[in-house]
Design a protein around this motif. Structure first.
Motif, mmCIF file in Angstrom:
data_model
loop_
_atom_site.group_PDB
_atom_site.id
_atom_site.type_symbol
_atom_site.label_atom_id
_atom_site.label_comp_id
_atom_site.label_asym_id
_atom_site.label_seq_id
_atom_site.Cartn_x
_atom_site.Cartn_y
_atom_site.Cartn_z
ATOM 1 N N UNK A 114 0.810 -1.232 0.000
ATOM 2 C CA UNK A 114 0.000 0.000 0.000
ATOM 3 C C UNK A 114 0.835 1.271 0.000
ATOM 4 N N UNK A 115 1.912 1.305 0.778
ATOM 5 C CA UNK A 115 2.680 2.539 0.901
ATOM 6 C C UNK A 115 3.458 2.853 -0.374
ATOM 7 N N UNK A 116 3.969 1.829 -1.063
ATOM 8 C CA UNK A 116 4.696 2.095 -2.308
ATOM 9 C C UNK A 116 3.751 2.473 -3.435
ATOM 10 N N UNK A 117 2.595 1.837 -3.493
ATOM 11 C CA UNK A 117 1.595 2.255 -4.470
ATOM 12 C C UNK A 117 1.141 3.684 -4.172
ATOM 13 N N UNK A 118 1.048 4.021 -2.891
ATOM 14 C CA UNK A 118 0.695 5.384 -2.512
ATOM 15 C C UNK A 118 1.758 6.371 -2.958
ATOM 16 N N UNK A 119 3.030 5.970 -2.885
ATOM 17 C CA UNK A 119 4.103 6.847 -3.369
ATOM 18 C C UNK A 119 3.918 7.128 -4.861
ATOM 19 N N UNK A 137 -2.605 5.608 7.902
ATOM 20 C CA UNK A 137 -3.558 4.910 8.751
ATOM 21 C C UNK A 137 -2.866 3.696 9.381
ATOM 22 N N UNK A 138 -3.221 3.347 10.597
ATOM 23 C CA UNK A 138 -2.596 2.168 11.221
ATOM 24 C C UNK A 138 -2.815 0.925 10.377
ATOM 25 N N UNK A 139 -1.717 0.309 9.972
ATOM 26 C CA UNK A 139 -1.814 -0.939 9.232
ATOM 27 C C UNK A 139 -2.094 -0.822 7.755
ATOM 28 N N UNK A 140 -2.407 0.377 7.259
ATOM 29 C CA UNK A 140 -2.737 0.493 5.830
ATOM 30 C C UNK A 140 -2.544 1.934 5.382
ATOM 31 N N UNK A 141 -1.549 2.161 4.547
ATOM 32 C CA UNK A 141 -1.234 3.507 4.065
ATOM 33 C C UNK A 141 -2.153 3.854 2.903
ATOM 34 N N UNK A 142 -2.675 5.087 2.916
ATOM 35 C CA UNK A 142 -3.548 5.554 1.844
ATOM 36 C C UNK A 142 -3.101 6.952 1.411
ATOM 37 N N UNK A 143 -3.832 7.530 0.482
ATOM 38 C CA UNK A 143 -3.509 8.850 -0.063
ATOM 39 C C UNK A 143 -4.644 9.817 0.241
ATOM 40 N N UNK A 144 -4.274 11.036 0.614
ATOM 41 C CA UNK A 144 -5.255 12.080 0.857
ATOM 42 C C UNK A 144 -5.166 13.169 -0.194
#
Length: 283
Positions: A114-119, A137-144
């Motif tokens: 999730x975090x690399x796709x978010x990058x 987010x705890x356990x799951x990175x997202x994009x705002x």
């Protein structure tokens, strides 16, 4: 598929110098920091390859509509391009691959954590002029996208799905068992993103004792970040001991014990005991 081969010691030292310089710059470049991390894992990622990634991110940004409008419109445009047309997404199996934490491989495979796709989302959107940032987010990175408190959240791991309030709540509850708090929605800085990426790599390596080389360079890069927890020194000491570098590992543990002794004597003594045990392994 053959795992990435690390660079030579000389190349590794050069990469670490650049990583340190960029991390301490006034405005750290997230994509460059991620590429320097990736180059520590994969010797095939040379300067030409890093430049090619930056060019590809520029090219993807150029394929977005010109300033589509609201944060929601940006989210939809990014989903249509990256998620639907190009197929960027993640699957549970991606958590088992080191490549899922390496930006150049994520761009090539269009798969990752999730975090690399978010990058990828952040860097493409930023280049196109979107009000974008990462949300840890705890356990799951997202994009705002958009102003904090009224932002639109998207999940690149799910192809860029736009998250409703209940969606985000479910992600947090599923990861922690606790409700979503407003403090969890603040934008992440580039250094916070890179720190979390390095933590993911260390977790991946910890489950694979044969990849203590990855655990070592990941913790050593984390120690180069301007702000890092002192406990990383203890972690580095443990990795060194596991690699058979008993004296160096014991010295790192002793350094950590000195740092924590002012606040926790019991912990300091326990760590000193571990350092003594490490030294005893030499006999």
């Amino acid at each position: 598929m053959r795992p990435p081969i690390p660079p030579t010691p000389e190349r590794s030292a050069e990469l670490r110098d650049r990583f340190t310089e960029e991390a301490r710059s006034e405005r750290p470049d997230l994509a460059l920091l991620c590429l320097l991390v990736a180059a520590q894992a994969d010797r095939t990622l040379d300067e030409t390859g890093m430049d090619a990634v930056q060019v590809e991110l520029d090219e993807l940004a150029g394929r977005l509509p010109y300033r589509p409008g609201s944060p929601h419109a940006w989210a939809v445009a990014l989903r249509e391009l990256l998620g639907e047309r190009l197929g960027f997404h993640g699957t549970p199996s991606d958590y088992q691959r080191l490549e899922s934490s390496l930006l150049h491989d994520v761009l090539r495979r269009r798969r990752g954590l999730p975090i690399l796709l978010s990058v990828v989302w952040i860097e493409v959107a930023r280049r196109a002029g979107a009000p974008v940032y990462g949300v840890a987010l705890p356990g799951h990175f997202v994009v705002g996208l958009g102003p904090t408190g009224a932002q639109v959240l998207v999940d690149p791991f799910d192809g860029g799905r736009v998250l409703t309030g209940p969606d985000a709540e479910l992600l947090v509850v599923g990861a922690t068992g606790a409700p979503l708090e407003p403090s969890m929605l603040v934008p992440s800085t580039p250094l916070e993103v890179v720190s979390r990426i390095l933590n993911n790599i260390r977790v991946w390596a910890a489950a694979r004792p044969e990849r203590s080389d990855v655990a070592l360079w990941a913790v050593e890069l984390a120690l180069l970040l301007p702000s890092h927890p002192a406990r990383l020194r203890y972690e580095r000491g443990q990795v060194l001991v596991k690699r058979g570098e008993f004296v160096a590992g014991a010295e790192e543990m002793e350094t950590y014990a000195e740092l924590v002794s002012v606040v926790d004597d019991v912990l300091a003594e326990r760590v000193r005991g571990e350092a003594l045990s490490a030294r005893a392994l030499l006999n």
